[in-house]
Structures are given as structure tokens and as C-alpha cells.
Design an enzyme around this catalytic site. Structure first.
Site, PDB file in Angstrom:
ATOM      1  N   CYS A  81       4.633   0.718  -8.482  1.00  0.00           N
ATOM      2  CA  CYS A  81       5.252   0.756  -7.148  1.00  0.00           C
ATOM      3  C   CYS A  81       4.440   1.623  -6.178  1.00  0.00           C
ATOM      4  O   CYS A  81       3.378   1.204  -5.749  1.00  0.00           O
ATOM      5  CB  CYS A  81       6.708   1.184  -7.282  1.00  0.00           C
ATOM      6  SG  CYS A  81       7.692   0.612  -5.890  1.00  0.00           S
ATOM      7  N   HIS A 172       9.376  -1.287 -11.653  1.00  0.00           N
ATOM      8  CA  HIS A 172       9.446  -0.027 -12.402  1.00  0.00           C
ATOM      9  C   HIS A 172       9.810  -0.243 -13.874  1.00  0.00           C
ATOM     10  O   HIS A 172      10.980  -0.090 -14.244  1.00  0.00           O
ATOM     11  CB  HIS A 172      10.536   0.868 -11.794  1.00  0.00           C
ATOM     12  CG  HIS A 172      10.200   1.429 -10.464  1.00  0.00           C
ATOM     13  ND1 HIS A 172       9.683   2.690 -10.292  1.00  0.00           N
ATOM     14  CD2 HIS A 172      10.312   0.902  -9.233  1.00  0.00           C
ATOM     15  CE1 HIS A 172       9.491   2.925  -9.013  1.00  0.00           C
ATOM     16  NE2 HIS A 172       9.866   1.852  -8.341  1.00  0.00           N
ATOM     17  N   GLU A 174       9.527   1.699 -16.266  1.00  0.00           N
ATOM     18  CA  GLU A 174      10.071   2.946 -16.832  1.00  0.00           C
ATOM     19  C   GLU A 174      11.563   3.093 -16.561  1.00  0.00           C
ATOM     20  O   GLU A 174      12.199   3.989 -17.112  1.00  0.00           O
ATOM     21  CB  GLU A 174       9.282   4.157 -16.302  1.00  0.00           C
ATOM     22  CG  GLU A 174       9.622   4.622 -14.898  1.00  0.00           C
ATOM     23  CD  GLU A 174       9.127   3.701 -13.782  1.00  0.00           C
ATOM     24  OE1 GLU A 174       8.492   2.670 -14.074  1.00  0.00           O
ATOM     25  OE2 GLU A 174       9.404   4.007 -12.609  1.00  0.00           O
TER      26      GLU A 174
HETATM   27  N1  GLN Z   1       8.576   2.525  -0.639  1.00  0.00           N
HETATM   28  C1  GLN Z   1       7.717   3.430  -1.380  1.00  0.00           C
HETATM   29  C2  GLN Z   1       6.366   3.601  -0.685  1.00  0.00           C
HETATM   30  O1  GLN Z   1       6.044   2.874   0.212  1.00  0.00           O
HETATM   31  C3  GLN Z   1       7.530   2.966  -2.806  1.00  0.00           C
HETATM   32  C4  GLN Z   1       8.842   2.988  -3.524  1.00  0.00           C
HETATM   33  C5  GLN Z   1       8.763   3.151  -4.999  1.00  0.00           C
HETATM   34  O2  GLN Z   1       7.775   3.652  -5.561  1.00  0.00           O
HETATM   35  N2  GLN Z   1       9.841   2.803  -5.648  1.00  0.00           N
HETATM   36  O3  GLN Z   1       5.660   4.463  -1.065  1.00  0.00           O
END
Ligand code: GLN
Length: 199
Positions: A81, A172, A174
Site C-alpha cells: 500500500c 494489506h 498482513e
Molecule cells: N492512502 C495512503 C497513502 O497515500 C496509503 C494507505 C495505506 O497504506 N493503507 O499513503
């Protein structure tokens, strides 16, 4: 053979990744400073907030240290992410950060935190069964370069890719009970596992 995977420990999902690797018998080390990278086989850049992580990476001089370690093929890196955003060579409407993986991403591309969701998908390289996916204010991977393999594409976006040096997931692993992604990254890093696997 080096046998541990580092978890970048500045902000975000640190303990969840550690717990998943422990469940499959893989040693981990928290990475807070450049010296912590020494001897590792892989590094996880967890989900969190990429702007915050990027400020802290530069503050602790880990940006250059991680780029060097990956560039010199000492470690493989997995960004989940926000971590995937940091790895991208192109981020829509803002400058690239670590730029270690030839992909273009768009941040917050599914909407606000309230638009976070769960789904499932078959990713043959990861498992022969469907795996659970959790998206939290996720980015979309819009494009992948020629040396980047797409492991999961859904509708108009790419959700998981890998290159020789890097793995990126916009969801994610995890945060679900599934251990298949952590097993896959440990294997990619050539890390030995000890003890019995807890499923
Ligand atoms: N929205 C976050 C970003 O732009 C990422 C979100 C996440 O890691 N769950 O950094």
C-alpha cells in the site's frame, strides 16, 4: 546465508508483518536506521501514510540506504500500500519517492477511508486457492514497465506486481490471516524458515 527480513519501523503496519513472518518461522528485524539493514535479505515497507513515511525515511537517512541496498542487489523489497507508493517510479500529480520499481501509481484512487473494502482473488503465483485482500485507502497501480510482471489485475487497475528486486501489493496481506504472501516474499529473498509453519 542471511536469514532475516527487515520491517521498516517508522510508521504503519509493523507488528502485523512481524507476526506473519514469525508464524512461518522467518526471523525479522525492525529497521529504524541505515545500520539496521546490514545483513538482511529483504525489507518490507509497510502500509501507513506515504507522505509521513517519506518524511521519516529522509529524516533518518534511510532513503539513500534503502536505494543503495536494493540497487546493489543486497536486499529485495516488498512495499504494501503506502510502501508500494514509495517504491513507484511515477506517482500521479506528485514527485516519485524511492523510485525503485517501474510502475505508475495514483494515490487514494478508490476514494476516502470509508471506501476501504475486502475482496478475494486467485493469484496463481501466490496460492492455488483464492486469497483474501484488504484495501485501505489504497492506491491503484495504473501501469507497469516492461520488466515488471503483473501478478494481479482487476477491472481498470493492477493490484500486485513484481520485478527481480521488488514486490508491490496495493492491499494489506498482513491484515488477513493468510500467510501465503509472506511465504512468497521469504522465498523470493531466499530466507530459510525454522520450526513448524502455523497456518
Ligand atoms: N492512502 C495512503 C497513502 O497515500 C496509503 C494507505 C495505506 O497504506 N493503507 O499513503
Amino acid at each position: 546465508m542471511a536469514s532475516a527480513i527487515g520491517i521498516l519501523d517508522l510508521q504503519g503496519d509493523v507488528i502485523e508483518h512481524i507476526a506473519h513472518f514469525e508464524s512461518i518461522g522467518v526471523s525479522t528485524r525492525r529497521v529504524k536506521a541505515p545500520a539496521d539493514l546490514s545483513g538482511l535479505s529483504g525489507l518490507v515497507i509497510p502500509g501507513g501514510e506515504s507522505t509521513c513515511l517519506w518524511r521519516l525515511l529522509r529524516l533518518f537517512e534511510l532513503d539513500r540506504a534503502i536505494a543503495d541496498a536494493v540497487g546493489q542487489q543486497k536486499i529485495k523489497v516488498w512495499g504494501t500500500c503506502a510502501g508500494a507508493i514509495l517504491l513507484a517510479t511515477r506517482i500521479r500529480n506528485e514527485p516519485a519517492k524511492l523510485g525503485l520499481l517501474d510502475i505508475e501509481v495514483a494515490r487514494n484512487a478508490f476514494g476516502s477511508q470509508l471506501d476501504s473494502f475486502h475482496s478475494r482473488a486467485l493469484i496463481p503465483k501466490i496460492s492455488d486457492r483464492e486469497v483474501p485482500l484488504t484495501f485501505i485507502r489504497a492506491p491503484k497501480i495504473l501501469q507497469a514497465g516492461k520488466d515488471v510482471e503483473v501478478l494481479l489485475a482487476v477491472d481498470d487497475y493492477i493490484a500486485m506486481v513484481e520485478s527481480t528486486a521488488a514486490l508491490a501489493t496495493i492491499f494489506h496481506p498482513e491484515m488477513t490471516p493468510c500467510l501465503a504472501f509472506h511465504r512468497y516474499f521469504a522465498r523470493k529473498c531466499g530466507v530459510q524458515r525454522s520450526g513448524t509453519d502455523r497456518v
